[in-house]
Each structure stands twice: as structure tokens, then as C-alpha cells.
Design an enzyme around this catalytic site. Sequence first.
Site, short mmCIF file in Angstrom:
data_model
loop_
_atom_site.label_atom_id
_atom_site.label_comp_id
_atom_site.label_asym_id
_atom_site.label_seq_id
_atom_site.Cartn_x
_atom_site.Cartn_y
_atom_site.Cartn_z
N ARG A 126 -15.51 2.14 -9.21
CA ARG A 126 -16.89 2.10 -8.39
C ARG A 126 -17.32 3.16 -7.30
NH1 ARG A 126 -14.59 -2.39 -11.33
NH2 ARG A 126 -16.42 -3.70 -11.74
N LYS A 136 -2.25 11.49 -8.20
CA LYS A 136 -2.21 11.47 -6.75
C LYS A 136 -0.97 12.04 -6.06
CE LYS A 136 -4.72 7.10 -5.44
NZ LYS A 136 -4.80 5.80 -4.74
N ASN A 166 -5.42 10.77 -1.74
CA ASN A 166 -6.41 10.02 -2.51
C ASN A 166 -7.93 10.79 -2.24
OD1 ASN A 166 -7.69 9.08 -0.09
ND2 ASN A 166 -8.27 7.14 -0.94
N ASP A 195 -6.40 5.27 2.21
CA ASP A 195 -6.36 3.62 1.45
C ASP A 195 -5.79 3.10 2.28
OD1 ASP A 195 -7.26 4.37 -1.05
OD2 ASP A 195 -5.41 4.88 -2.12
N ALA A 201 5.92 -2.75 -3.77
CA ALA A 201 6.36 -1.84 -3.07
C ALA A 201 6.04 -0.47 -4.25
CB ALA A 201 7.82 -1.58 -3.15
N ALA A 217 0.12 1.52 -3.79
CA ALA A 217 -0.65 1.00 -2.67
C ALA A 217 0.00 0.19 -1.58
CB ALA A 217 -1.60 -0.47 -3.33
#
Length: 280
Positions: free
Chosen positions: A21, A71, A92, A108, A135, A138
Site C-alpha cells: 500500500r 531488510k 525499512n 516501523d 519475536a 516486527a
Amino acid sequence: MADQNTFGIAGLLGWPVAHSRSPVIHNHWLAHYGIPGRYVLFPVPPEKLEAAVRGIAALGLRGCNVTTPHKQAIFPLLDRVDDLARKIGAVNTVVVEKDGTLTGFNNDGNGFIQSLRDADPQWRPDSGPIVVLGAGGAAWAVVASLAAQGAKEIRVVNRTLDKAKEIADAVGPVVKVVPWDQREDALDGVAMLANATSLGMTGKPPLEISLDCLPKNALVGDLIYIPPETPLLASARMRGNVTVNGLGLLLNQARPAFNAWFGVMPEITPALRQAIAATF
Ligand code: NAP
């Protein structure tokens, strides 16, 4: 400040990227602020990551977002990585500096924290103990960012305990590791509960947890935004907790990136939320 008079391009490096998005968000802001530019998708397979990153500055891009599976792999290809991204172990956002060098960030976790503060301006990371379920990548971002913003106790609850221990080792003694079967007892006395597992997402198994031990004034966040209200958020809301879904993270992590690339700190407006909602 980024040059607002020449056409600026930023984008997303990932594999795959079609689901993202981020183009909706950044292109909405470019149009809203009348900035000439475009945010585009760059599907880059792992074996082409190095060539793609080498081309970022040469092509005149302002920078890019980075998603799975790049990442971590992007670290050695950047000229510098900021301390928080280093602690999180993932980048990111990449910004092309004036001299053409590349700096990596991770917005993030701070984006998630900002979305919680937007929902409950009284809450702060040091308001009381925090439970983070999960864990994975994120959770790393959320836990490291909470610690950097002054959290005093973060109980990381995960099915695979070793992954929670890795976060504790990297972030420090504010992180307490809790086995998955003790997740309900861990809610006792917390000021915030965050779900950073994939449980409860559309198409994934449900998150099974009783909220009986959770204080009624605790803030409850779920990093998931599909569905917009997970069963966790629905049951928390019904017992009176303030709740926040993962859309706030997505929108808030994008703000500092847009500012670095295009020179304006953009606002999250109802029109932007509507534009995103239209994509579901
Ligand atoms: P990840 O690295 O794959 O981690 C998944 C986590 O879920 C792990 O802690 C895993 O536990 C746990 N989990 C999965 N299945 C489980 C099960 N059956 N029982 C117990 N635990 C289980 O994923 P991630 O990148 O961290 O993403 C986690 C969530 O955050 C996803 O829902 C993702 O959509 C969301 N997210 C949202 C945004 C946003 O913009 N809002 C950004 C990033 C991520 P184990 O370690 O034991 O496998």
C-alpha cells in the site's frame, strides 16, 4: 532539505512488492502537497539486490523503502545505518544523502508507538509494563523502539523462546522473556499489550488469549490491519480498552521517510485513510 522543484522518485525494494500500500500513501501525499514526483514498486529478486542498491543514487532516486526479503541483506550495501535500525537488525527506509551516499533507517517501531500515542495521548512507553506477543521482525522493531523511548519493562512472549531471548540479549535487561503458555498471566498490571504475531490476520490461525488479567485502562495494539479489527482488538474494545490496529504503523512509518525524500512532514488525514481503505 530535499529539492522540491525537480521530479523526485522513491520506491519500494522487495520481492514480491505487488501487495504494498506504500504507493497509495506516498503518491497521495505527493499530489496533496503538489510535489512533482512518483513512488514506484521495484520487484528485485535477492540475487539482484546488490546491483539494484548500487543503482539507487546513480539513477537519481531520493531513496526507497525496503521490505522482505531484503531488510537484513541490504546492511552491507549501505554507507551507514542508524543506531536504531542496527539494534532492530533491519532497515525499512533508505535515504540518498546530498553526496550520493546511502543511509538506512527503520521507522516501523516508532511508527507503531506514534499510532498508540495518537489513540491515547496520555500513554507513554514508560507508563507501565508492556507485553509484546511475538519475536519476529516486527516485534524486534517494536521492542527496540519502545526501549529506545524509555520503556522500563517489556515482557516479550513468544512460542519459540530462543527468538525472544535473542531480542532480550540485543535490547537489554528491560526485556523479560515469557514462554507462550504464560501469555495470559503476563498481562497482569500492564499499561500496553501489542500483538506482533501473525495470529489473527485474515487467513492465519486465531490468537487464543483470555484478557481477564488485562487492566481495563491498558492500551491494546495489533500490528495487523487485515482485518481492520482483529478478534483481539474486538474483545479488548468490548471490555473498554482503547485499541489501535496496524494501519497507524503503516501510515506513521511513512511520514519521516516522505519528509527525508521530499522535504515535507506529511499529515495523516481522513482522505488518506479513505484512500487506503479503498484498497482493502
Ligand atoms: P514473522 O517474522 O514471520 O514473525 C511471526 C511471529 O508470529 C513469530 O513471533 C511467530 O512465533 C508468531 N507465530 C506465528 N504462528 C504462530 C502460532 N501458530 N502460534 C504462536 N505464535 C505464532 O513476521 P513479522 O514480519 O514479524 O510480522 C508479524 C505481524 O506483524 C504480521 O501479522 C504482519 O502482517 C504484521 N506487520 C504489520 C506491519 C504494518 O505495517 N502494520 C508491518 C510489519 C508487520 P515463532 O517465533 O514461534 O515462529
